[in-house]
Scaffold this active site. Structure first.
Site, PDB file in Angstrom:
ATOM      1  N   HIS A   1      15.108  89.383  62.335  1.00 29.07           N
ATOM      2  CA  HIS A   1      14.245  90.532  62.574  1.00 29.07           C
ATOM      3  C   HIS A   1      13.847  90.592  64.047  1.00 29.07           C
ATOM      4  O   HIS A   1      13.388  89.611  64.607  1.00 29.07           O
ATOM      5  CB  HIS A   1      13.011  90.444  61.677  1.00 29.07           C
ATOM      6  CG  HIS A   1      12.170  91.658  61.722  1.00 29.07           C
ATOM      7  ND1 HIS A   1      10.809  91.604  61.665  1.00 29.07           N
ATOM      8  CD2 HIS A   1      12.484  92.976  61.809  1.00 29.07           C
ATOM      9  CE1 HIS A   1      10.315  92.824  61.719  1.00 29.07           C
ATOM     10  NE2 HIS A   1      11.326  93.672  61.804  1.00 29.07           N
TER      11      HIS A   1
ATOM     12  N   ASP B   1      29.269 100.906  77.351  1.00 29.37           N
ATOM     13  CA  ASP B   1      30.487 101.477  77.914  1.00 29.37           C
ATOM     14  C   ASP B   1      31.229 100.419  78.728  1.00 29.37           C
ATOM     15  O   ASP B   1      30.771  99.275  78.849  1.00 29.37           O
ATOM     16  CB  ASP B   1      30.164 102.723  78.744  1.00 29.37           C
ATOM     17  CG  ASP B   1      29.215 102.468  79.914  1.00 29.37           C
ATOM     18  OD1 ASP B   1      29.208 101.348  80.476  1.00 29.37           O
ATOM     19  OD2 ASP B   1      28.479 103.403  80.283  1.00 29.37           O
TER      20      ASP B   1
ATOM     21  N   HIS C   1      17.677 103.185  83.553  1.00 29.51           N
ATOM     22  CA  HIS C   1      18.931 102.432  83.457  1.00 29.51           C
ATOM     23  C   HIS C   1      18.768 101.030  84.057  1.00 29.51           C
ATOM     24  O   HIS C   1      19.310 100.056  83.523  1.00 29.51           O
ATOM     25  CB  HIS C   1      20.059 103.193  84.152  1.00 29.51           C
ATOM     26  CG  HIS C   1      21.407 102.583  83.968  1.00 29.51           C
ATOM     27  ND1 HIS C   1      21.969 102.385  82.730  1.00 29.51           N
ATOM     28  CD2 HIS C   1      22.305 102.110  84.876  1.00 29.51           C
ATOM     29  CE1 HIS C   1      23.164 101.823  82.872  1.00 29.51           C
ATOM     30  NE2 HIS C   1      23.387 101.643  84.167  1.00 29.51           N
TER      31      HIS C   1
ATOM     32  N   ASN D   1      25.376 103.668  76.454  1.00 30.67           N
ATOM     33  CA  ASN D   1      24.884 102.326  76.157  1.00 30.67           C
ATOM     34  C   ASN D   1      23.692 102.414  75.216  1.00 30.67           C
ATOM     35  O   ASN D   1      22.899 103.354  75.302  1.00 30.67           O
ATOM     36  CB  ASN D   1      24.419 101.630  77.443  1.00 30.67           C
ATOM     37  CG  ASN D   1      25.451 101.659  78.538  1.00 30.67           C
ATOM     38  OD1 ASN D   1      26.535 101.130  78.374  1.00 30.67           O
ATOM     39  ND2 ASN D   1      25.114 102.292  79.658  1.00 30.67           N
TER      40      ASN D   1
END
Length: 139
Positions: free
Chosen positions: A20, A28, A106, A130
């Site tokens: 969990h 990519d 990003h 992604n």
């Protein structure tokens, strides 16, 4: 021979070990993979297999409770973003739970990949394809 959906031994093993809140990255071909992370490289050539092909197979066997996506996908890859959101909506319905979607830069996304159990690299060559998947429980 294994009867389940995922035939790739490395992907099957990492999914079976998830607890969990553990995370798994599907990315990519261009995302840098931290040296500390287990790299499962599925890329054969540009676009093969696609990000969505890999994600669809992974999520057939992984219980997902949250997902982290780079904010930049909204403007730099809106078509894939829409496809991704549709997939996550369908996955919610199939699993019977809500999947929390979080957006981050990003740069922050790349840092977070270091904490994942593994990074699965697709052959996708489109920007910001992604996702970090957070494991849920089936009970």
């Amino acid at each position: 021979m294994k009867k389940g959906t995922v035939l790739n031994a490395d992907i099957s093993a990492v999914i079976s070990r998830l607890g969990h809140t553990d995370t798994l990255v599907v990315c990519d071909a261009g995302l840098p993979v931290p040296r500390s992370s287990t790299r499962i490289d599925m890329a054969l050539t540009q676009g093969v297999p696609s990000f969505m092909q890999v994600l669809e197979v992974v999520t057939t066997e992984m219980q997902v409770e949250a997902a982290v996506i780079a904010e930049e996908i909204k403007t730099h890859n809106p078509q894939l973003h829409a496809t991704l959101l549709t997939h996550l909506e369908q996955l919610q319905q199939h699993q019977g739970n809500t999947i929390e979607i979080r957006y981050t830069s990003h740069e922050q996304f790349k840092k977070q990949t270091a904490d994942s159990q593994a990074v699965i690299r697709s052959g996708e060559c489109s920007p910001f394809a992604n996702i970090i998947l957070c494991a849920g429980v089936t009970f």
